[in-house]
Write a protein that holds these residues in place. Sequence first.
Motif, PDB file in Angstrom:
ATOM      1  N   ASP A  62     -18.740-122.397  55.361  1.00 53.13           N
ATOM      2  CA  ASP A  62     -18.650-123.270  56.530  1.00 53.13           C
ATOM      3  C   ASP A  62     -17.266-123.174  57.160  1.00 53.13           C
ATOM      4  OD1 ASP A  62     -21.209-124.129  56.171  1.00 53.13           O
ATOM      5  OD2 ASP A  62     -20.664-126.044  55.244  1.00 53.13           O
ATOM      6  N   ASP A  63     -16.227-123.174  56.314  1.00 52.35           N
ATOM      7  CA  ASP A  63     -14.866-123.067  56.822  1.00 52.35           C
ATOM      8  C   ASP A  63     -14.677-121.775  57.601  1.00 52.35           C
ATOM      9  OD1 ASP A  63     -14.117-125.461  55.732  1.00 52.35           O
ATOM     10  OD2 ASP A  63     -13.215-124.573  53.935  1.00 52.35           O
TER      11      ASP A  63
ATOM     12  N   TYR B 200     -16.780-122.293  61.229  1.00 53.67           N
ATOM     13  CA  TYR B 200     -16.225-123.208  62.217  1.00 53.67           C
ATOM     14  C   TYR B 200     -14.713-123.046  62.353  1.00 53.67           C
ATOM     15  CZ  TYR B 200     -14.329-126.805  59.036  1.00 53.67           C
ATOM     16  OH  TYR B 200     -13.605-127.483  58.115  1.00 53.67           O
ATOM     17  N   GLY B 201     -14.033-122.665  61.275  1.00 51.42           N
ATOM     18  CA  GLY B 201     -12.584-122.474  61.348  1.00 51.42           C
ATOM     19  C   GLY B 201     -12.210-121.314  62.253  1.00 51.42           C
TER      20      GLY B 201
ATOM     21  N   ASN C 279      -9.506-117.944  55.801  1.00 48.96           N
ATOM     22  CA  ASN C 279     -10.668-118.574  55.168  1.00 48.96           C
ATOM     23  C   ASN C 279     -11.324-117.662  54.132  1.00 48.96           C
ATOM     24  OD1 ASN C 279     -10.682-121.165  56.384  1.00 48.96           O
ATOM     25  ND2 ASN C 279     -11.350-120.220  58.282  1.00 48.96           N
TER      26      ASN C 279
ATOM     27  N   ASN D  18      -8.959-117.643  51.148  1.00 49.31           N
ATOM     28  CA  ASN D  18      -9.024-118.958  50.524  1.00 49.31           C
ATOM     29  C   ASN D  18     -10.295-119.103  49.679  1.00 49.31           C
ATOM     30  OD1 ASN D  18      -8.244-121.542  49.900  1.00 49.31           O
ATOM     31  ND2 ASN D  18      -8.886-122.425  51.837  1.00 49.31           N
TER      32      ASN D  18
ATOM     33  N   HIS E 180     -10.535-125.953  44.310  1.00 57.02           N
ATOM     34  CA  HIS E 180     -10.089-125.869  45.706  1.00 57.02           C
ATOM     35  C   HIS E 180      -8.985-126.897  45.904  1.00 57.02           C
ATOM     36  CE1 HIS E 180     -10.521-124.781  49.891  1.00 57.02           C
ATOM     37  NE2 HIS E 180     -10.493-126.067  50.204  1.00 57.02           N
TER      38      HIS E 180
ATOM     39  N   ASN F 220      -4.597-123.018  49.525  1.00 57.07           N
ATOM     40  CA  ASN F 220      -4.384-122.951  50.969  1.00 57.07           C
ATOM     41  C   ASN F 220      -3.050-122.310  51.321  1.00 57.07           C
ATOM     42  OD1 ASN F 220      -6.807-124.285  51.185  1.00 57.07           O
ATOM     43  ND2 ASN F 220      -5.881-126.290  51.464  1.00 57.07           N
TER      44      ASN F 220
ATOM     45  N   THR G 246      -2.976-128.633  55.543  1.00 53.97           N
ATOM     46  CA  THR G 246      -3.593-129.237  54.361  1.00 53.97           C
ATOM     47  C   THR G 246      -3.093-130.666  54.157  1.00 53.97           C
ATOM     48  OG1 THR G 246      -3.786-127.069  53.326  1.00 53.97           O
ATOM     49  CG2 THR G 246      -3.928-128.968  51.875  1.00 53.97           C
TER      50      THR G 246
ATOM     51  N   LYS H 145      -4.586-132.891  56.842  1.00 51.66           N
ATOM     52  CA  LYS H 145      -6.005-133.095  56.587  1.00 51.66           C
ATOM     53  C   LYS H 145      -6.209-134.088  55.445  1.00 51.66           C
ATOM     54  CE  LYS H 145      -8.621-129.547  55.318  1.00 51.66           C
ATOM     55  NZ  LYS H 145      -9.384-128.299  55.307  1.00 51.66           N
TER      56      LYS H 145
END
Length: 127
Positions: free
Chosen positions: A2-3, A6-7, A65, A68, A78, A83, A118, A121
């Motif tokens: 997903d990262d 959308y990232g 990503n 990562n 994670h 990161n 990070t 977030k």
Amino acid sequence: MDDLCYGTGTTYLAGLTFGGTWGLIEGLRGHTPNFKLRINTVLNSVTRRGPYIGNSCGILAMGYNSINGIISNMRGKHDAMNNVASGALIGAIFKSTAGIKAAATASVICAATAGTWTALKQYFFKY
């Protein structure tokens, strides 16, 4: 994954918007006597800066990503260390053809950006 999706997309669009705005300002600052030439100058500047910045940001996000995800799978967790390491690696890889000094500088900048992102977030979203 997903990262990665959308990232990369969000970063590409943000870079495209930033680069397009930079090109627009650059084109409007040009000194051309004719309106048609000014429009052409603006369009040339926007299409020169926008895709360049957008593509660079998209490549950095995709690499970040991906790395990562690989590091997270290898370590089994994670966290912020993944990161920052991902940022450092993608910065070094991205500028590796420009020499050691440029690669090291990009590595530090990308690692600092990843660490800041990070921390922000975690502060705002508390996951």
